[in-house]
Motif scaffolding. Structure first.
Motif, short mmCIF file in Angstrom:
data_model
loop_
_atom_site.label_atom_id
_atom_site.label_comp_id
_atom_site.label_asym_id
_atom_site.label_seq_id
_atom_site.Cartn_x
_atom_site.Cartn_y
_atom_site.Cartn_z
N ILE A 24 13.06 -8.24 10.69
CA ILE A 24 11.82 -8.01 11.42
C ILE A 24 10.72 -7.67 10.40
N THR A 25 9.51 -8.10 10.69
CA THR A 25 8.42 -7.92 9.72
C THR A 25 7.36 -6.96 10.26
N ILE A 73 8.24 0.86 9.67
CA ILE A 73 9.08 0.73 10.86
C ILE A 73 9.95 -0.52 10.73
N ALA A 74 9.37 -1.58 10.22
CA ALA A 74 10.17 -2.78 9.99
C ALA A 74 11.30 -2.47 9.01
N ALA A 75 10.97 -1.73 7.96
CA ALA A 75 11.98 -1.45 6.93
C ALA A 75 13.12 -0.63 7.51
N VAL A 76 12.80 0.37 8.31
CA VAL A 76 13.90 1.21 8.83
C VAL A 76 14.68 0.46 9.91
N GLY A 128 0.80 -1.22 0.00
CA GLY A 128 0.00 0.00 0.00
C GLY A 128 0.83 1.27 0.00
N GLU A 129 2.17 1.12 -0.01
CA GLU A 129 3.02 2.31 -0.06
C GLU A 129 2.93 2.94 -1.43
N VAL A 130 2.93 4.26 -1.44
CA VAL A 130 2.76 5.01 -2.67
C VAL A 130 4.05 5.74 -3.00
N LYS A 131 4.48 5.59 -4.22
CA LYS A 131 5.64 6.35 -4.68
C LYS A 131 5.16 7.31 -5.76
N ASP A 168 14.78 -3.69 0.64
CA ASP A 168 13.61 -2.82 0.72
C ASP A 168 14.08 -1.36 0.78
N ALA A 169 13.88 -0.64 -0.30
CA ALA A 169 14.43 0.71 -0.41
C ALA A 169 13.82 1.67 0.61
N ARG A 170 12.66 1.32 1.14
CA ARG A 170 12.00 2.24 2.06
C ARG A 170 12.82 2.50 3.31
N GLY A 171 13.58 1.49 3.73
CA GLY A 171 14.37 1.65 4.95
C GLY A 171 15.32 2.82 4.82
N LYS A 172 16.00 2.89 3.69
CA LYS A 172 16.95 3.98 3.50
C LYS A 172 16.23 5.32 3.37
#
Ligand code: FES
Ligand code: FES
Lengths: 154, 727, 448
Positions: C434-435, C416-419, B605-608, C343-347
């Motif tokens: 962590i998931t 939060i898991a991603a970071v 559900g994340e939006v880019k 997972d690019a979101r972490g960065k």
């Protein structure tokens, strides 16, 4: 407690408790109001200054921790070639809207270019994502950093 | 003491023109920082002596400096430059030698022609002032020409003007405006001066450099929060976290021991700590032990507020507009019903709210950045217990306005605190306090029902439920139960719909103060309308752009914008998996905008945000670069709210506090933005808020296109997208 | 029921009961100080300096002041106060896997607090986990540790509590489902697991050690978080101080194991960690340990901190097999080098919300308190505390300490898991996995 700091190349002496964040020393004790307060918790970047050339959030940096390291603020960053180029690119591309975040943006961008003369998008993200602009000038910030970088080489 | 440096710096800048950058622009702000003699009021502006001051906006002194007085405030929207361009265009002033001044408070001289009061908002600075400023410039020019013609004993019609000079073509004689200033002062302003033909514009329509930005790259710009006065103290405050609550008891024993703390000010609803600097004030505030009397609102929660709003929205409202036969319309064809909901929002201007105030027995002086000069003055007078003329308001640049500074509450609080303090005191809200005591964009619920026949809308019934901000802020705008702001874009629908009906239900949330937020009423209307349009398009089995095109016959300007945005965005071309494009159109603020957002939505559900393409017909774009910049910024502002913005209430208090939990879009999440400005000879439209209202529905529609999930609330709900619930 | 069936049933019950009893006996295990095998003597018979009571500087203080010191050493306030609520007025919720328990009001209010408690009532509660009305307390109250407290010290704490202004406040009702809401059942637990005995010094050890033992075991109740629990929710002192997850936070290994415990720490590091909640190279106390430092350890006399350290040093080493043997050094200065996650979101989250304080290297440009390098939290491949800190932030009060804001309300579980995974990958020795589900679980466990 009298402290002396080197700010923009000048020695400044003042009285302030050691735990006082540098931001308030600059703004409220020294009257250097170019460095701005936005959040106080290192989330927005409006208060960014350089300590020995590195970008640091002055809202959380205790003045006692600065010691003998050189402080550069928005009032002095134009003295360096990189700083001046960033300022010029900011005006050339008309980045600024309200301007309140821009002292911090310029300080972060100048530090980025000093360390990474030819930043790509990921370098810009890594260096600039900590600076919030509520007016949403991000598109132009990115473009201005690239322009300043290209002018460095020519 | 080093603070003095700042003051002298301020004084010297006031006296001396500062050099600008390469272009040789000379600019000075008449800085309202007055170091000495607080007992001599600076207003009404008595700086016209020895100057040619043909009207409230233009001053030309014998040295040739043209000073323009800004009736609207600069909060990032570039209006100081655009206003200067309009005045200088008709005045034929040398744009590179201007000085600008913030106007003092005066509804009579500087009242916004649309509101009648001195307010900057609703994207109407240029729209409202356009004819008046042109007339002001033209009439001043005519007086200068008359003075020159008189001196030369020639026919004024034989004289021309350019670059702050009057020329007599035949004789080649020239006089500068400075040389003419004294003589022009005694000329009588002519009636009905002709205005320039737009094809002769030399400034308007050119992407000129902004006048306010050079000082914003070197730390010299002075915002309200930067005011410095001799012997000034610093204060910060905490109001009862529960709306409407009071102070019960304060234990200040620990706070008083903190070095630099000067005074604890306890008022009925807030406590402030005054110190030698913000740090002492803040530490002192943290050290206070305050017991609050939370009062009757301590139980209020978002859940209850939504329950009540939903219930209110099911009842009939006051009719705002009705055309055709809505009963018949809704009985014809296929019907679709939907309800859209928008949350409370804080403004979070980058500059936290603040005001510096000095109260003496017979004078109250205020330094701040406000969108409502005269209102600040009158409210400060009430709070100080002084007549209005004993209140001096010095306005500054605003570090963002977004509607927050259409309210005078921060000045009132600062005056109440300053009354207890000897000498001037700068009151600065922490970010936490700024977010927890905002005047919030209200929650809205929009119920829409429409019927479709042959791929077109036959009936449209739209009910807006929410706060009537106008009823409090500008009562003339709330009549017969309809808030004109609340239904703004609801009644200005661009589409051809034969049976059309709009209602308003006033539903005020308990205790939570509500006010204008950038994008104002259209924010809500455009989101609901344009989201629903996509749901209707789907029901009709049509492409969202084609569906809209088919009903824009009476709106060629918007149709042209839509066609351009579709073309430039690659509408209709294949896109990768989980990437969607969404469109929105709006005729809001007299600008015609079409926007396409392209976004990628992952499984969680994340939006880019990938790309935003915008086409706009805003009439004559006074400074086209500013138009583009305002759209870029407005889009980010609106998309930030769409992705993250929500203020929630629990136990009568706001749960968000700072940027850690009131989240902002950052540069690494910002999309590419392309803005295409359509050339137009129409009168200028508003632009400061249009991007804000354009982004969210287009994003919502992009998510709809990519996933089939029909979101009906903001901020977008990632869990709902992840669950993949299709409409 | 037929007689045969009844016989079978009775014998089955008997067998189960016997097995249970035997099992529980094994579960109960040794006491917390059993590892020290010198001769134990009754306090009254111990001839060296008294390990109980207050430090020498407070010896002449009145009972209320002494009680205040001891109450801080026992860290009563943190559990008996809600955030922003009146001190000691109770109401803090403890989310257990089977429901929420709320701490009680221990101000001297007669109706809602402990105003009617006699000395004996108070001792019954603190030593034996028995309420004034005779009902057993749930062991969220660490009476199995407090039971080692001397009567004099417990009553000094009572004197202090009774010196406070009474606050009228009734804690919310516990939300325990059946069978956990059957308080009487706790009596069995108490019988098995509460030794109900006072501290006995070890005559073979130094007075400093004995003082440290008393502080750590009877007052500071370190084992309640740092000692793993057995199936019956009782402390398993066979793995004393080997670390455990309590209330959604990981309390790390503080046994003397060199690699994964505190065996490798210098004395001054341990002293600093307890006194200010930070030791260079070892990270910063946060979560429940941050609170323990702020409200308890940071207020203890220096000699008491040193005594606790002397005691900790002697706890037998136990390895935490999931923790790395060596901690990761600082990460590279450039965001391009060093660990990252798929997972690019972490960065993206890190570079926006975290890097300003923590830096790309993990060494903070703002405060040593924000340095990640060397902290167990980032070297824990479970990432429990990293995730918790992101969710709840840290609210540190000790002079000079820096706090971190809470991000839990604005960032999704997946984010939060991603970071958290990005942080362990970049600054730890082994990346965590962590998931989002784990994050949802952690959110449910934190006290509130
Ligand atoms: S004020 Fe320092 S980061 Fe926001
Ligand atoms: S320019 Fe206004 S906040 Fe960035």
């Amino acid at each position: 407690m009298t402290t002396t700091l080197t700010i923009n190349g000048e020695a400044k002496s003042f009285d302030a408790p050691a735990d006082m964040p540098l931001l308030w020393v600059l703004r409220d004790v020294l009257g250097m109001t170019g460095t701005q307060f936005g959040c106080g918790i290192a989330q927005c970047g409006a208060c960014t200054v350089h300590i020995d050339g590195k970008p640091v959030r002055s809202c959380m940096l205790p003045v006692g921790a600065v010691r003998d390291r050189a402080v550069t603020t928005i009032e002095g960053v134009g003295a360096s070639p990189v700083g001046a180029k960033v300022q010029k690119a900011w005006l050339d591309l008309e980045v600024i809207q309200c301007g309140y975040c821009q002292s911090g943006q310029i300080m972060s961008a100048a530090a980025l270019l000093a360390a990474t003369p030819n930043p790509d998008d990921s370098d810009i993200d890594a260096a600039m994502a900590g600076n919030i602009c509520r007016c949403g000038t991000y598109v132009r910030i990115r473009a201005a950093i690239k322009q300043a970088a290209s002018q460095r080489q020519s | 003491m080093a603070v003095a440096e700042k003051i002298f710096d301020g004084l010297s800048r006031r006296a001396v023109l500062t050099g600008g950058l390469a272009g040789g622009i000379l600019l000075s702000f008449h800085l309202p920082v007055r170091a000495f003699g607080v007992n001599e009021p600076v207003q009404p502006p008595d700086d016209t002596a020895g100057k040619f001051a043909p009207n409230a906006f233009i001053r030309i002194d014998a040295g040739g400096t043209t000073t323009l007085v800004m009736p609207q405030v600069e909060m990032g929207q570039g209006v100081y430059t655009s206003i200067s361009m309009i005045l200088a265009e008709e005045l034929d002033a040398d744009f590179s030698r201007l000085a600008l001044e913030h106007a003092p408070p005066s509804d009579k001289l500087y009242g916004n022609p649309m509101f009648g009061i001195q307010a900057t908002g609703n994207s109407n600075s240029i729209r409202a002032w356009w004819p008046h400023l042109r007339a002001a410039g033209a009439s001043a020019r005519a007086m200068l020409v008359q003075a020159a013609a008189q001196q030369w004993q020639v026919d004024p019609a034989s004289c021309t003007t350019a670059n702050s000079e009057v020329m007599h073509k035949d004789s080649g004689r020239k006089l500068s405006y400075g040389e003419l200033a004294l003589a022009a002062s005694s000329e009588v302003p002519p009636k009905d001066v002709p205005l320039k033909d737009p094809k002769d514009f030399v400034l308007i329509g050119k992407p000129l450099k902004r006048l306010d930005t050079p000082d914003k790259v070197n730390g010299k710009a002075v915002y309200g929060i930067d005011a410095i006065l001799p012997n000034m103290k610093f204060a910060t405050l905490k109001a009862c976290p529960v709306f409407g609550g009071k102070v019960a008891k304060v234990d200040d024993s620990a706070a008083k021991k903190i070095p630099g703390v000067q005074k604890i000010v306890v008022l009925d609803d807030l406590v402030a700590v005054v110190g030698d600097h913000m740090w002492a004030a803040k530490k002192g505030l943290d050290a206070l032990v305050i017991d609050w009397d939370e009062g009757p609102n301590a139980h209020i929660s978002s859940t209850d507020i939504w329950r009540d709003l939903r219930a209110a929205s099911e009842k009939d409202g006051a009719v705002a507009k009705s055309a055709g036969d809505i009963v018949k319309g809704l009985a014809t064809g296929d019907r679709l019903d939907a309800a859209y909901e928008l949350p409370f929002l804080a403004h979070a201007t980058m500059e936290p709210i603040n005001a510096t105030v000095h109260v003496t027995p017979d004078l109250c002086e205020v330094w701040t950045g406000t969108q409502v000069m005269t209102r600040v003055q009158s409210e400060a007078a009430k709070a100080a217990g002084l007549p209005v003329e004993k209140v001096i308001v010095n306005n500054h640049l605003l570090g963002g306005g977004f509607g927050r500074k259409l309210e005078p509450d921060m000045v009132v609080a600062a005056v109440r605190i300053a009354k207890q303090v000897d000498g001037p005191v700068k009151v600065v809200w922490t970010r936490e306090e700024d977010i927890q005591h905002d005047v919030y964009r209200p929650v809205y619920r929009d119920n829409i029902a429409a019927t479709l026949s042959d791929g077109k809308i036959v009936g449209w019934k739209y009910r807006v439920s929410g706060s009537a901000i106008m009823a409090r802020w500008f009562p003339a705008g709330f009549q017969n139960g309809v808030d004109i702001d609340g239904v703004d874009s609801g009644i200005d629908m661009p589409y051809d719909i034969p049976n059309f009906h709009v209602e308003f239900v006033r539903a005020e949330p308990p205790a939570v103060p509500t006010g204008f937020w950038r994008g104002v009423g259209p924010n809500n209307n455009v989101f609901a309308i344009e989201s629903f349009m996509d749901e209707l398009a789907k029901k009709a089995g049509k492409d969202p752009v084609d569906f809209r095109r088919g009903m824009l016959g009476k709106n060629p300007r918007l149709l042209a914008a839509l066609n351009l945005a579709a073309e430039k965005s690659g509408w209709g071309q294949p896109s990768p998996d989980r990437v969607g494009r969404g469109v929105s159109v709006q005729p809001s603020f007299a600008s015609f905008i079409a926007t396409v957002v392209e976004a990628e939505i992952d499984e969680s559900g994340e939006v880019k945000l990938r790309r935003v393409t915008c086409a706009v017909d805003t009439g004559i774009a006074v400074n086209p670069d500013t138009v583009v910049a305002q759209l870029e910024g407005g889009l980010i502002f609106g998309l930030t709210a769409a992705l993250y913005g929500e203020v929630t209430i629990d136990k009568g208090r706001v749960q968000q506090s700072n940027f850690n939990d009131y989240r902002m879009l950052r540069i690494d999440q910002a999309p590419k933005i392309e803005v295409h400005v359509i050339e137009s000879g129409e009168a200028p439209g508003g632009i400061g808020e249009t991007g804000v209202t354009a982004g969210p529905p287009a994003l919502r529609n992009a998510i709809y296109a990519a996933t089939g999930v029909a979101l009906r609330r903001l901020p977008i709900d990632r869990a709902m997208i992840a669950a993949g619930k299709k409409s | 029921m037929s007689p045969a069936a009844r016989r079978i049933l009775v014998s089955v019950v008997a067998i189960v009961a016997a097995a249970l009893a035997a099992g529980l006996w094994i579960l109960r295990g040794p006491g917390p100080m059993a590892f020290a095998d010198g001769p134990k003597v009754a306090l009254a018979d111990y001839r060296a300096a008294d390990p109980t009571g207050v430090p020498a500087s407070l010896a002449k203080a009145n009972p209320v002041e002494r009680g205040a010191y001891l109450a801080r050493a026992a860290d009563c306030m943190v559990c008996h106060t809600t955030q922003g609520g009146q001190e000691y007025a109770g109401g803090l919720g403890f989310k257990l896997p089977f429901g929420t328990l709320y701490s009680t009001n221990i101000t001297p209010d007669k109706e809602t607090g402990i105003g009617n408690y006699t000395d004996q009532d108070f001792l019954n509660a603190v030593h034996r986990g028995t309420r004034r009305d005779g009902a057993p307390l749930y062991p969220a109250m660490p009476f199995t540790s407090y039971t080692y407290m001397s009567d004099a010290d417990a009553l000094a704490i009572k004197a202090y509590l009774f010196s406070l202004s009474p606050v009228r406040a009734t804690a919310p009702a516990n939300t325990l489902p059946f069978p956990f809401n059957q308080r009487w059942a706790m009596n069995f637990w108490l019988g098995l697991f509460n030794p109900d005995t006072r501290f006995e010094p070890d005559a073979s050890k130094s007075p400093e050690w004995n003082r440290g033992a008393y502080l750590a075991e009877a007052l500071a109740h370190c084992g309640e978080c740092h000692t793993p629990r057995n199936l019956a929710f009782a402390l398993n002192s066979r793995r004393k101080f080997a670390g455990a997850v309590t209330a959604g936070w990981r309390a790390f290994n503080i046994s003397s194991d060199k690699a994964t415990g505190i065996g490798g720490w210098r004395d001054e590091d341990l002293v600093a960690y307890l006194a200010v909640g930070h030791a260079d190279g070892h990270g910063t106390a946060s979560g429940p340990m941050g609170e323990a430092v702020d409200h308890s350890f940071s207020q203890l006399a220096p000699e008491d901190i040193r005594a606790v350290v002397a005691y900790l040093r002697t706890v037998p080493p136990i390895i935490s097999p999931d923790l790395p043997a060596t901690l990761a050094p600082p990460a590279p200065a450039s965001h391009r080098q060093g660990g990252g996650t798929a997972d690019a979101r972490g960065k993206v989250i890190f570079e926006g919300a975290c890097v300003s304080c923590h830096g790309w290297t993990g060494e903070s440009s703002i405060s040593p308190f924000a340095t990640l390098t060397g902290a167990w939290a980032v070297n824990d491949p479970g990432a429990t505390n990293v995730a918790q800190i992101v969710i709840s932030g840290t609210r540190r009060h000790t002079e000079g300490a820096v706090s971190m804001p809470a991000f839990g309300n604005a960032y999704s579980d997946a984010e939060i898991a991603a970071v958290a995974n990005f942080v362990t990958a970049r600054f730890g020795s082994k990346p965590s996995q962590i998931t989002a589900q784990d994050i949802a679980g952690l959110r449910k466990q934190t006290s509130q």
